[in-house]
Design a protein around this motif. Structure first.
Motif, PDB file in Angstrom:
ATOM      1  N   ARG B  14       0.839  -1.189   0.000  1.00  0.00           N
ATOM      2  CA  ARG B  14       0.000   0.000   0.000  1.00  0.00           C
ATOM      3  C   ARG B  14       0.883   1.252   0.000  1.00  0.00           C
ATOM      4  O   ARG B  14       1.997   1.233   0.524  1.00  0.00           O
ATOM      5  N   ARG B  15       0.331   2.318  -0.566  1.00  0.00           N
ATOM      6  CA  ARG B  15       1.026   3.597  -0.549  1.00  0.00           C
ATOM      7  C   ARG B  15       1.393   3.982   0.887  1.00  0.00           C
ATOM      8  O   ARG B  15       0.553   3.868   1.774  1.00  0.00           O
ATOM      9  N   GLY B  16       2.635   4.386   1.101  1.00  0.00           N
ATOM     10  CA  GLY B  16       3.045   4.739   2.462  1.00  0.00           C
ATOM     11  C   GLY B  16       3.673   3.585   3.225  1.00  0.00           C
ATOM     12  O   GLY B  16       4.135   3.769   4.336  1.00  0.00           O
ATOM     13  N   VAL B  17       3.678   2.389   2.608  1.00  0.00           N
ATOM     14  CA  VAL B  17       4.320   1.229   3.239  1.00  0.00           C
ATOM     15  C   VAL B  17       5.590   0.922   2.459  1.00  0.00           C
ATOM     16  O   VAL B  17       5.568   0.885   1.235  1.00  0.00           O
ATOM     17  N   ARG B  18       6.687   0.728   3.162  1.00  0.00           N
ATOM     18  CA  ARG B  18       7.964   0.510   2.493  1.00  0.00           C
ATOM     19  C   ARG B  18       8.655  -0.703   3.097  1.00  0.00           C
ATOM     20  O   ARG B  18       8.677  -0.865   4.315  1.00  0.00           O
ATOM     21  N   LEU B  31       7.781  -1.016   6.899  1.00  0.00           N
ATOM     22  CA  LEU B  31       7.683   0.234   7.649  1.00  0.00           C
ATOM     23  C   LEU B  31       6.451   0.983   7.175  1.00  0.00           C
ATOM     24  O   LEU B  31       6.206   1.087   5.974  1.00  0.00           O
ATOM     25  N   PHE B  32       5.680   1.484   8.122  1.00  0.00           N
ATOM     26  CA  PHE B  32       4.460   2.219   7.802  1.00  0.00           C
ATOM     27  C   PHE B  32       4.259   3.260   8.883  1.00  0.00           C
ATOM     28  O   PHE B  32       4.958   3.234   9.898  1.00  0.00           O
ATOM     29  N   PRO B  33       3.327   4.196   8.690  1.00  0.00           N
ATOM     30  CA  PRO B  33       3.294   5.360   9.584  1.00  0.00           C
ATOM     31  C   PRO B  33       3.256   5.023  11.067  1.00  0.00           C
ATOM     32  O   PRO B  33       3.908   5.685  11.863  1.00  0.00           O
ATOM     33  N   GLU B  34       2.515   4.001  11.435  1.00  0.00           N
ATOM     34  CA  GLU B  34       2.321   3.742  12.857  1.00  0.00           C
ATOM     35  C   GLU B  34       3.138   2.573  13.373  1.00  0.00           C
ATOM     36  O   GLU B  34       2.957   2.169  14.523  1.00  0.00           O
ATOM     37  N   GLY B  35       3.999   1.979  12.549  1.00  0.00           N
ATOM     38  CA  GLY B  35       4.699   0.838  13.113  1.00  0.00           C
ATOM     39  C   GLY B  35       5.660   0.137  12.185  1.00  0.00           C
ATOM     40  O   GLY B  35       5.975   0.605  11.079  1.00  0.00           O
ATOM     41  N   LYS B  86      -3.857  -3.685   6.396  1.00  0.00           N
ATOM     42  CA  LYS B  86      -3.766  -2.469   5.583  1.00  0.00           C
ATOM     43  C   LYS B  86      -2.330  -2.190   5.131  1.00  0.00           C
ATOM     44  O   LYS B  86      -1.941  -1.031   4.979  1.00  0.00           O
TER      45      LYS B  86
END
Lengths: 358, 93
Positions: B14-18, B31-35, B86
Motif C-alpha cells: 500500500r502507498r506509504g508502506v515501504r 515500515l508504515f506510519p504507525e509501526g 492495511k
C-alpha cells in the motif's frame, strides 16, 4: 535487550497554531534549538541504535528552514520519515521539495470539519491553509493521514470530519481523544467530553467506517479517562521510543520532562547510545522492577506496563504509582472526580502560547 | 475481517508502506506510519514479489521455485493477513 524503533524529533516548539489541547509543555526552558549539524549527528547515532522510524514534529517542523536537508539525511541513513504538521506553509512547491528529499508520509492536523470552529480552537485563521496543504500533499502523491484531536467541542462532528477527510483523498483518518498533558491538562475541564458523548462518538466511528470501507482507513484512539484500564503508554517506558526535545534533551516520552528529578540528559552532553542504555531518565521506569502494588502482581502489567508515568505524576505527584485511569488504582477517584466536573459546552480555554526562544 | 483475495489479483504494498532491511538483524521489515512489522524469510520472499504486476498465482509460483515447502494456500493466507492489516492492496481487474 530491547532496542528503540522510533525517534520522535521535536524540531522546534514554535507553532503558528494555539490549540488549547497541545501536549507540549506549558513552560519550556530557554535553550537554543539543535542545529541541522547536531540533528544529523544524532540521527546517525539513532540509526546505529536500531531506530527505523523518524517522526518529525514540534511545534511546527515546517518552521525550520533546514527541514529539507534534514529529511534528505534521514532517508540516506535509511529511516522511514514521517512529518507531523499543521500544514501551515505547506504549499505544493514545498510539498514537492519534501517528497523529492525522500519524505515517506505526512500526518496533517485538522481541528474540525466546521471552518469557524476549527479556526477558533486553532486560534488562527488556518482552515483554508490546511485544505490547501492536504491538496498539495496528495498532488505530489505523498500518503496522507489526517489527524484530528477529539474534545468536547468537536466530538459531535465525527461524521462530517470523516466526510472531509474522504473528500480530501486522505489515505487514513486518525481520530484521537485529547491526551491530558501540557496545555491539554491545563484546559482539561473545558475539553473533557461527557460519557454520553464518548458513547455517541464510538457509534459515529462505526458508521463512518461502514460508509467509507477500504477507501478511508479510520483509526480511533480511545479516551483513556473513560476506560477501565490504562493505555500501554509508549509501549513501555524506555522500550521502543526515544523523544528528543528541540534543545536536545532526550526523553522516554514527550511529557516526561515534567517529572521532577528524572535525571534528563541531552545529546549535547552524551552520546545517544549511552543515554538510551544508562541515563537515569530511561532506566528509572524500564521493565517491571519499579512497580508497586497493584501493578507489581497484576496480570495486565505486560499489557499496559502500569499505564502512563507522566499521568501518574501529574495526578498524584508520584510517577511510580499506577496510572490513576486504571480502575484498580487506589487513585482512580482522581479521574472519576475530573469526569464529574465536566462543565458546560462552552468554557474559556487557555490558548497555547509560543515559547520565548532566543 | 478476512479480506477477499483472488488468484488473479495483483498485490502490492500500500502507498506509504515501504520494505526495508533492518540494519541490526538484516531481516526484512515493513515500515508504515504507525509501526514496524518484521517478516520471516519466506514472508519477505513473498512480499518482494508483490509488485502490482504479478498475480497471486505468479507470486506463489515464483516463491515456490526458491522455497520447496511453500503452498499456494499459505501464500494466500499471508497476503490476506497483510491486506487485513492495511499493508498490502490486492489490485483487481
Amino acid at each position: 535487550m530491547d532496542r528503540p524503533l522510533g525517534l520522535l524529533a521535536e524540531l522546534t516548539y514554535k507553532c503558528p497554531l494555539h490549540c488549547p489541547y497541545c501536549s507540549n509543555p506549558v513552560a519550556v526552558p530557554r535553550a537554543a534549538e539543535l542545529t541541522l549539524h547536531e540533528w544529523c549527528r544524532v540521527l546517525a547515532e539513532a540509526r546505529q541504535l536500531g531506530v527505523l522510524q523518524l517522526h518529525l514534529t514540534g511545534g511546527e517542523p515546517l518552521v525550520r528552514p533546514d527541514l529539507t536537508p534534514l529529511i534528505t539525511q534521514a532517508r540516506d541513513l535509511g529511516f522511514y520519515v514521517n512529518l507531523v504538521t499543521s500544514g501551515v506553509g505547506l504549499d505544493e512547491r514545498r510539498a514537492s521539495e519534501l517528497a523529492h528529499a525522500g519524505l515517506d508520509h505526512v500526518q496533517l492536523s485538522m481541528q474540525d470539519a466546521d471552518r469557524g470552529a476549527a479556526d477558533e480552537i486553532a486560534g488562527a485563521r488556518v482552515f483554508g491553509h490546511k485544505l490547501a496543504a492536504a491538496r498539495a500533499v496528495t498532488a505530489v502523491e505523498l500518503p496522507l493521514t489526517i489527524n484530528v484531536v477529539l474534545h468536547r467541542g468537536n466530538i459531535g462532528r465525527i461524521g462530517p470530519i470523516a466526510d472531509l477527510a474522504a473528500a480530501l483523498s486522505a489515505d487514513r483518518l486518525e481520530l484521537a481523544h485529547t491526551q491530558y498533558y501540557g496545555w491539554g491538562l491545563l484546559n482539561r475541564s473545558a475539553l473533557l467530553p461527557t460519557r454520553d458523548q464518548v458513547v455517541a462518538a464510538e457509534h459515529a466511528v462505526a458508521h463512518a467506517r461502514a460508509t467509507y470501507g477500504d477507501t478511508l482507513e479510520i483509526l480511533y484512539v480511545v479516551a483513556d479517562y473513560h476506560e477501565s484500564y490504562p493505555k500501554p503508554c509508549m509501549h513501555g517506558w524506555g522500550r521502543r521510543h526515544i523523544v528528543i526535545a528541540p534543545d536536545g534533551r532526550v526523553l522516554p516520552c514527550p511529557a516526561a520532562a515534567q517529572i521532577v528529578g528524572l535525571g534528563i540528559e541531552t545529546v549535547r552532553e552524551r552520546p545517544l547510545n549511552e543515554i538510551w542504555h544508562h541515563s537515569p531518565a530511561f532506566t528509572r521506569f524500564r521493565g517491571y522492577g519499579w512497580m508497586s502494588e497493584p501493578c507489581r502482581s497484576c496480570a495486565r502489567k505486560e499489557i499496559d506496563f502500569g499505564g502512563c508515568r507522566c499521568q501518574a505524576f501529574q495526578l498524584t505527584g508520584d510517577a511510580s504509582r499506577a496510572d490513576p485511569v486504571c480502575q484498580l488504582s487506589p487513585d482512580n477517584h482522581l479521574v472519576e472526580a475530573a469526569l464529574r466536573v465536566v462543565g458546560p459546552p462552552h468554557q474559556p480555554l487557555h490558548p497555547r502560547s509560543n515559547p520565548s526562544v532566543e | 475481517m478476512t479480506a477477499a483475495l483472488l488468484l488473479t489479483d495483483r498485490p502490492q504494498l500500500r502507498r506509504g508502506v515501504r520494505a526495508a532491511t533492518d540494519p541490526l538483524s538484516d531481516e526484512t521489515v515493513l515500515l508504515f506510519p504507525e509501526g514496524v512489522l518484521i517478516l520471516n524469510e519466506t514472508a519477505a520472499a513473498v512480499v518482494r514479489q508483490c509488485d502490482g504486476c504479478l498475480s497471486v498465482a505468479e507470486v506463489a509460483q515464483a516463491v515456490g521455485e526458491v522455497y520447496d515447502d511453500v503452498a499456494v494456500a499459505d501464500v494466500m493466507s499471508l497476503l490476506r493477513d497483510l491486506i487485513a492489516q492495511k499493508l498490502l492492496v490486492a489490485n483487481r481487474g
